[in-house]
Design a protein around this motif. Sequence first.
Motif, PDB file in Angstrom:
ATOM      1  N   LYS A  79       2.015  -5.059   7.717  1.00 50.76           N
ATOM      2  CA  LYS A  79       2.927  -3.948   7.956  1.00 50.76           C
ATOM      3  C   LYS A  79       2.592  -3.242   9.262  1.00 50.76           C
ATOM      4  N   PRO A  80       3.406  -3.424  10.301  1.00 55.64           N
ATOM      5  CA  PRO A  80       3.174  -2.667  11.541  1.00 55.64           C
ATOM      6  C   PRO A  80       3.499  -1.198  11.314  1.00 55.64           C
ATOM      7  N   ARG A  81       2.518  -0.338  11.441  1.00 56.84           N
ATOM      8  CA  ARG A  81       2.715   1.090  11.156  1.00 56.84           C
ATOM      9  C   ARG A  81       2.716   1.896  12.445  1.00 56.84           C
ATOM     10  N   THR A  82       3.429   3.003  12.428  1.00 57.20           N
ATOM     11  CA  THR A  82       3.538   3.838  13.612  1.00 57.20           C
ATOM     12  C   THR A  82       2.198   4.446  13.994  1.00 57.20           C
ATOM     13  N   ARG A  83       1.413   4.850  12.987  1.00 55.11           N
ATOM     14  CA  ARG A  83       0.127   5.500  13.277  1.00 55.11           C
ATOM     15  C   ARG A  83      -0.990   4.798  12.511  1.00 55.11           C
ATOM     16  N   PRO A  84      -2.183   4.753  13.114  1.00 61.94           N
ATOM     17  CA  PRO A  84      -3.314   4.133  12.421  1.00 61.94           C
ATOM     18  C   PRO A  84      -3.714   4.946  11.195  1.00 61.94           C
ATOM     19  N   GLU A  92      -2.516   4.451   8.202  1.00 62.43           N
ATOM     20  CA  GLU A  92      -1.537   4.219   7.149  1.00 62.43           C
ATOM     21  C   GLU A  92      -1.734   2.807   6.589  1.00 62.43           C
ATOM     22  N   PHE A  93      -1.175   2.544   5.421  1.00 67.46           N
ATOM     23  CA  PHE A  93      -1.316   1.227   4.802  1.00 67.46           C
ATOM     24  C   PHE A  93      -0.641   0.170   5.676  1.00 67.46           C
ATOM     25  N   GLU A  94      -1.411  -0.786   6.146  1.00 65.58           N
ATOM     26  CA  GLU A  94      -0.907  -1.791   7.079  1.00 65.58           C
ATOM     27  C   GLU A  94      -0.749  -3.168   6.430  1.00 65.58           C
ATOM     28  N   GLY A  95      -0.537  -3.173   5.134  1.00 65.51           N
ATOM     29  CA  GLY A  95      -0.296  -4.427   4.432  1.00 65.51           C
ATOM     30  C   GLY A  95      -1.548  -4.965   3.769  1.00 65.51           C
ATOM     31  N   ILE A  96      -1.328  -5.723   2.709  1.00 66.31           N
ATOM     32  CA  ILE A  96      -2.438  -6.248   1.927  1.00 66.31           C
ATOM     33  C   ILE A  96      -3.103  -7.424   2.638  1.00 66.31           C
ATOM     34  N   GLY A  97      -2.355  -8.040   3.564  1.00 64.50           N
ATOM     35  CA  GLY A  97      -2.921  -9.169   4.298  1.00 64.50           C
ATOM     36  C   GLY A  97      -2.671 -10.505   3.619  1.00 64.50           C
ATOM     37  N   SER A  98      -3.371 -11.521   4.111  1.00 68.95           N
ATOM     38  CA  SER A  98      -3.105 -12.918   3.737  1.00 68.95           C
ATOM     39  C   SER A  98      -3.135 -13.188   2.241  1.00 68.95           C
ATOM     40  N   VAL A  99      -3.929 -12.445   1.487  1.00 69.44           N
ATOM     41  CA  VAL A  99      -4.002 -12.688   0.045  1.00 69.44           C
ATOM     42  C   VAL A  99      -2.638 -12.529  -0.614  1.00 69.44           C
ATOM     43  N   GLY A 100      -1.796 -11.662  -0.051  1.00 70.32           N
ATOM     44  CA  GLY A 100      -0.470 -11.436  -0.610  1.00 70.32           C
ATOM     45  C   GLY A 100       0.431 -12.656  -0.534  1.00 70.32           C
ATOM     46  N   LEU A 101       0.132 -13.558   0.403  1.00 67.61           N
ATOM     47  CA  LEU A 101       0.920 -14.787   0.508  1.00 67.61           C
ATOM     48  C   LEU A 101       0.795 -15.627  -0.759  1.00 67.61           C
ATOM     49  N   GLN A 102      -0.384 -15.614  -1.356  1.00 66.43           N
ATOM     50  CA  GLN A 102      -0.600 -16.364  -2.601  1.00 66.43           C
ATOM     51  C   GLN A 102       0.162 -15.728  -3.760  1.00 66.43           C
ATOM     52  N   TRP A 103       0.342 -14.420  -3.709  1.00 70.07           N
ATOM     53  CA  TRP A 103       1.125 -13.752  -4.746  1.00 70.07           C
ATOM     54  C   TRP A 103       2.594 -14.170  -4.649  1.00 70.07           C
ATOM     55  N   LEU A 104       3.096 -14.267  -3.417  1.00 68.30           N
ATOM     56  CA  LEU A 104       4.470 -14.725  -3.218  1.00 68.30           C
ATOM     57  C   LEU A 104       4.627 -16.173  -3.685  1.00 68.30           C
ATOM     58  N   LYS A 105       3.603 -16.971  -3.413  1.00 73.49           N
ATOM     59  CA  LYS A 105       3.632 -18.368  -3.828  1.00 73.49           C
ATOM     60  C   LYS A 105       3.706 -18.474  -5.349  1.00 73.49           C
ATOM     61  N   ARG A 106       2.912 -17.650  -6.050  1.00 78.08           N
ATOM     62  CA  ARG A 106       2.941 -17.655  -7.512  1.00 78.08           C
ATOM     63  C   ARG A 106       4.305 -17.181  -8.021  1.00 78.08           C
ATOM     64  N   TRP A 155       3.619   2.188  -2.258  1.00 82.94           N
ATOM     65  CA  TRP A 155       2.663   2.563  -1.222  1.00 82.94           C
ATOM     66  C   TRP A 155       3.332   2.811   0.126  1.00 82.94           C
ATOM     67  N   THR A 156       4.528   2.249   0.320  1.00 85.64           N
ATOM     68  CA  THR A 156       5.263   2.464   1.568  1.00 85.64           C
ATOM     69  C   THR A 156       6.748   2.635   1.269  1.00 85.64           C
ATOM     70  N   ASP A 157       7.412   3.509   2.026  1.00 88.00           N
ATOM     71  CA  ASP A 157       8.864   3.699   1.962  1.00 88.00           C
ATOM     72  C   ASP A 157       9.395   3.850   0.538  1.00 88.00           C
ATOM     73  N   ALA A 158       8.763   4.714  -0.234  1.00 85.24           N
ATOM     74  CA  ALA A 158       9.150   4.885  -1.638  1.00 85.24           C
ATOM     75  C   ALA A 158      10.599   5.347  -1.789  1.00 85.24           C
ATOM     76  N   LYS A 159      11.061   6.223  -0.892  1.00 81.82           N
ATOM     77  CA  LYS A 159      12.391   6.828  -1.045  1.00 81.82           C
ATOM     78  C   LYS A 159      13.536   5.839  -0.868  1.00 81.82           C
ATOM     79  N   GLN A 160      13.292   4.753  -0.132  1.00 80.39           N
ATOM     80  CA  GLN A 160      14.404   3.849   0.152  1.00 80.39           C
ATOM     81  C   GLN A 160      14.416   2.601  -0.738  1.00 80.39           C
ATOM     82  N   GLN A 161      13.480   2.514  -1.669  1.00 79.41           N
ATOM     83  CA  GLN A 161      13.443   1.354  -2.552  1.00 79.41           C
ATOM     84  C   GLN A 161      14.181   1.652  -3.862  1.00 79.41           C
TER      85      GLN A 161
END
Length: 368
Positions: A57-62, A64-78, A240-246
């Motif tokens: 997640k590219p964030r405007t300011r350091p 902030e939550f910048e994504g779970i990283g590569s481990v999340g790819l395995q979650w998508l795979k599952r 964790w991110t953009d709660a209002k628009q989901q």
Amino acid sequence: MKHSLDILPLQSWIDTGDKPLIIAGPCSAETEEQVVSTAHLLANTGKVNVLRAGIWKPRTRPGEFEGIGSVGLQWLKRAKEETGLLTATEVATAKHVEEALAAGIDILWVGARSTANPFTVQEIADALKGVDVPVLVKNPVNPDLSLWIGALERINGAGIKKLGAIHRGFSSFEKTAFRNEPMWDIAIQLKTIAPELPIINDPSHICGNRELIPYITQKAMDMDMQGLIIESHIDPSVAWTDAKQQVTPAALADLLDNLSIRHAASNNPAFDDKLAELRQQIDKLDDQIIKQIGDRMKIAEKIGEYKRDNHVTILQVSRWDEIVQKRVQLARALNLSEDFTVKYLELLHNESIRKQNEVMNTKVNAEV
């Protein structure tokens, strides 16, 4: 001017029948349970084609939550294995591309911040050479059509033929109800110059809040966009991110149930005949308007000559204010929006000034 992109039609790389492509899922992959549970709920609606989730997640300011990283790819795979949904995520570096492809992610997208940087887009394009994967390119943060087209061309130049665009709105200094101004005219321009290019609308990022999403989704369908990418979370209140628009999967299903899907063409001869008749009326009026604008500019040239000969400046602010005030009043009476009227008058005024400037400078140059 038409742009020639060597791409395949949307239905050749993802069959949605006669329905729009629906990409949905959480803004960010947060936990394995969150991703997989959301995927199951989305799949159960029978309305979603692709599961999306932000891994990096590219964030405007350091900080902030910048994504779970590569481990999340395995979650998508599952999630894909359990639900059959295709998967999609954003990539912003060559390393992201390599890791996403290695994990079997089906669709990649280039984010708005990345699109704004040709160096970043080229790095992504270079990493995609020799790969057969669909890629969607979001519009840049600022309203720059050339930058958007340039990013699409770079990706296409890498050999990606399964290519599409995502319209997610543009940053604006004006405070409005939207997080990002839709600026539909820019998306229309892209559709006009690259008619073969699928355009997917992103109402989540345009709206910034879930209340406006139904309005924008219907508008996107009425503008003949080929699909939607909507952020959906199992429990948006704790996102964790953009709660209002989901939106929840259930709310998404309800939204899609109430969407009116219209078609670009009709199979009804009577309709086609009536439409052709009305379009002929429009064409006739357009011709008259263009001719009258030409006549107006001839008068502007005469005004320029008169100002030149009497040593009067081109710009007369009080006259411009008078024109705007009177014409806006008339426009209101004719049920035309003030915004349209002012923009139209500004275009006329700028062309009039250009014409007058030509006349005044022509005289000066002739005397030198």
